[in-house]
Write a protein that holds these residues in place. Structure first.
Motif, mmCIF file in Angstrom:
data_model
loop_
_atom_site.group_PDB
_atom_site.id
_atom_site.type_symbol
_atom_site.label_atom_id
_atom_site.label_comp_id
_atom_site.label_asym_id
_atom_site.label_seq_id
_atom_site.Cartn_x
_atom_site.Cartn_y
_atom_site.Cartn_z
ATOM 1 N N LEU A 289 17.485 -8.058 -6.741
ATOM 2 C CA LEU A 289 16.852 -7.732 -8.024
ATOM 3 C C LEU A 289 15.374 -8.103 -8.031
ATOM 4 O O LEU A 289 14.532 -7.325 -8.495
ATOM 5 C CB LEU A 289 17.568 -8.467 -9.172
ATOM 6 C CG LEU A 289 18.977 -7.994 -9.489
ATOM 7 C CD1 LEU A 289 19.604 -8.884 -10.555
ATOM 8 C CD2 LEU A 289 18.955 -6.549 -9.947
ATOM 9 N N SER A 290 15.057 -9.280 -7.492
ATOM 10 C CA SER A 290 13.649 -9.669 -7.470
ATOM 11 C C SER A 290 12.862 -8.789 -6.506
ATOM 12 O O SER A 290 11.692 -8.485 -6.745
ATOM 13 C CB SER A 290 13.496 -11.147 -7.109
ATOM 14 O OG SER A 290 13.936 -11.388 -5.791
ATOM 15 N N GLY A 291 13.486 -8.336 -5.433
ATOM 16 C CA GLY A 291 12.818 -7.415 -4.509
ATOM 17 C C GLY A 291 12.517 -6.081 -5.171
ATOM 18 O O GLY A 291 11.418 -5.534 -5.020
ATOM 19 N N ALA A 292 13.481 -5.557 -5.917
ATOM 20 C CA ALA A 292 13.260 -4.283 -6.623
ATOM 21 C C ALA A 292 12.176 -4.440 -7.684
ATOM 22 O O ALA A 292 11.294 -3.575 -7.816
ATOM 23 C CB ALA A 292 14.567 -3.815 -7.261
ATOM 24 N N ALA A 293 12.206 -5.544 -8.414
ATOM 25 C CA ALA A 293 11.172 -5.780 -9.431
ATOM 26 C C ALA A 293 9.804 -5.944 -8.781
ATOM 27 O O ALA A 293 8.794 -5.444 -9.305
ATOM 28 C CB ALA A 293 11.517 -7.026 -10.255
ATOM 29 N N THR A 294 9.752 -6.606 -7.631
ATOM 30 C CA THR A 294 8.484 -6.781 -6.922
ATOM 31 C C THR A 294 7.901 -5.440 -6.508
ATOM 32 O O THR A 294 6.708 -5.184 -6.687
ATOM 33 C CB THR A 294 8.677 -7.678 -5.692
ATOM 34 O OG1 THR A 294 9.127 -8.956 -6.127
ATOM 35 C CG2 THR A 294 7.400 -7.833 -4.897
ATOM 36 N N VAL A 295 8.724 -4.559 -5.970
ATOM 37 C CA VAL A 295 8.235 -3.246 -5.552
ATOM 38 C C VAL A 295 7.744 -2.457 -6.762
ATOM 39 O O VAL A 295 6.666 -1.837 -6.725
ATOM 40 C CB VAL A 295 9.321 -2.462 -4.783
ATOM 41 C CG1 VAL A 295 8.890 -1.027 -4.531
ATOM 42 C CG2 VAL A 295 9.633 -3.151 -3.471
ATOM 43 N N HIS B 129 0.828 -1.211 0.000
ATOM 44 C CA HIS B 129 0.000 0.000 0.000
ATOM 45 C C HIS B 129 0.863 1.262 0.000
ATOM 46 O O HIS B 129 0.640 2.184 -0.795
ATOM 47 C CB HIS B 129 -0.935 -0.006 1.206
ATOM 48 C CG HIS B 129 -1.696 1.259 1.361
ATOM 49 N ND1 HIS B 129 -2.654 1.674 0.460
ATOM 50 C CD2 HIS B 129 -1.616 2.241 2.297
ATOM 51 C CE1 HIS B 129 -3.141 2.841 0.843
ATOM 52 N NE2 HIS B 129 -2.524 3.197 1.966
ATOM 53 N N PHE B 130 1.845 1.331 0.898
ATOM 54 C CA PHE B 130 2.697 2.518 0.979
ATOM 55 C C PHE B 130 3.487 2.730 -0.307
ATOM 56 O O PHE B 130 3.626 3.858 -0.791
ATOM 57 C CB PHE B 130 3.661 2.427 2.172
ATOM 58 C CG PHE B 130 2.977 2.481 3.505
ATOM 59 C CD1 PHE B 130 1.771 3.126 3.696
ATOM 60 C CD2 PHE B 130 3.561 1.877 4.606
ATOM 61 C CE1 PHE B 130 1.152 3.176 4.932
ATOM 62 C CE2 PHE B 130 2.955 1.921 5.845
ATOM 63 C CZ PHE B 130 1.748 2.572 6.011
ATOM 64 N N ASN B 131 4.021 1.641 -0.879
ATOM 65 C CA ASN B 131 4.757 1.766 -2.136
ATOM 66 C C ASN B 131 3.838 2.200 -3.270
ATOM 67 O O ASN B 131 4.244 2.956 -4.157
ATOM 68 C CB ASN B 131 5.453 0.452 -2.492
ATOM 69 C CG ASN B 131 6.596 0.149 -1.558
ATOM 70 O OD1 ASN B 131 7.156 1.035 -0.935
ATOM 71 N ND2 ASN B 131 6.942 -1.119 -1.448
ATOM 72 N N PHE C 193 10.631 5.399 -8.482
ATOM 73 C CA PHE C 193 10.830 6.215 -7.283
ATOM 74 C C PHE C 193 10.406 5.443 -6.034
ATOM 75 O O PHE C 193 11.092 5.481 -5.008
ATOM 76 C CB PHE C 193 10.033 7.517 -7.395
ATOM 77 C CG PHE C 193 10.007 8.322 -6.129
ATOM 78 C CD1 PHE C 193 11.134 9.002 -5.685
ATOM 79 C CD2 PHE C 193 8.852 8.393 -5.355
ATOM 80 C CE1 PHE C 193 11.108 9.735 -4.516
ATOM 81 C CE2 PHE C 193 8.821 9.116 -4.180
ATOM 82 C CZ PHE C 193 9.954 9.801 -3.754
ATOM 83 N N ALA C 194 9.280 4.725 -6.110
ATOM 84 C CA ALA C 194 8.810 3.934 -4.968
ATOM 85 C C ALA C 194 9.830 2.860 -4.604
ATOM 86 O O ALA C 194 10.104 2.619 -3.427
ATOM 87 C CB ALA C 194 7.462 3.292 -5.288
#
Length: 161
Positions: A85-91, A29-31, A42-43
């Motif tokens: 990388l997967s964390g950044a793609a997930t966000v 939600h916050f992202n 940016f998020a």
């Protein structure tokens, strides 16, 4: 997980896992809000920058006197570093989809379905060094229920008050 393993598990583990799900919902939600006012990249940068600062502060607090006593750990396999990388793609992806007609519940429902499908595949083929385990009837039933529940949320969950 066998039924005897599930019944002998520590209740605190179940509470922690349930709480983590709540934190994941807040994070998405916050992202999504950050992406709404900026963009998905940016998020992602904001989330990971904040996490980096928090990690550095925690390391400074908890490991101040222990650095000299540290034992050299063995190197992690190279694929283990792909988590960033997967964390950044997930966000980035969740920040985009939460601002689409899927909204928060649809985004999380599809994310859960994807996690369950991938985890069953990882167990089946022993990905990432996991022991190979054939999915049983309970695994397939759980998979079907999660996918069915996700479809219900996405197809019929709109139009609420």
């Amino acid at each position: 997980m066998t039924t005897e393993a599930a019944s002998s598990s520590n209740p605190a583990h179940f509470i922690a896992a349930f709480g983590t799900g709540g934190l994941l919902t807040l994070m998405v939600h916050f992202n999504g809000e950050l992406a709404h006012y900026g963009n998905a990249l940016f998020a992602s940068w904001t989330a990971h920058g904040t996490g980096t600062v928090a990690a550095i502060i925690l390391l400074l607090i908890f490991y101040r006197g222990r650095i000299s006593n540290r034992v050299k750990a063995s190197g992690a396999p190279l694929w283990a570093y792909l988590g960033g990388l997967s964390g950044a793609a997930t966000v980035i992806l969740t920040s985009t989809t939460v601002n689409s007609p899927l909204a928060l519940s649809g985004t999380l429902a599809l994310g859960l379905a994807g996690q369950v499908v991938f985890s069953v595949a990882a167990d089946r083929w022993g990905l990432f060094g996991l022991p190979k385990r054939r999915p049983d009837v309970r695994d397939m039933a759980a998979l079907g229920l999660v996918i069915s529940g996700s479809a219900l949320i996405i197809l019929f969950g709109r139009g609420g008050v």
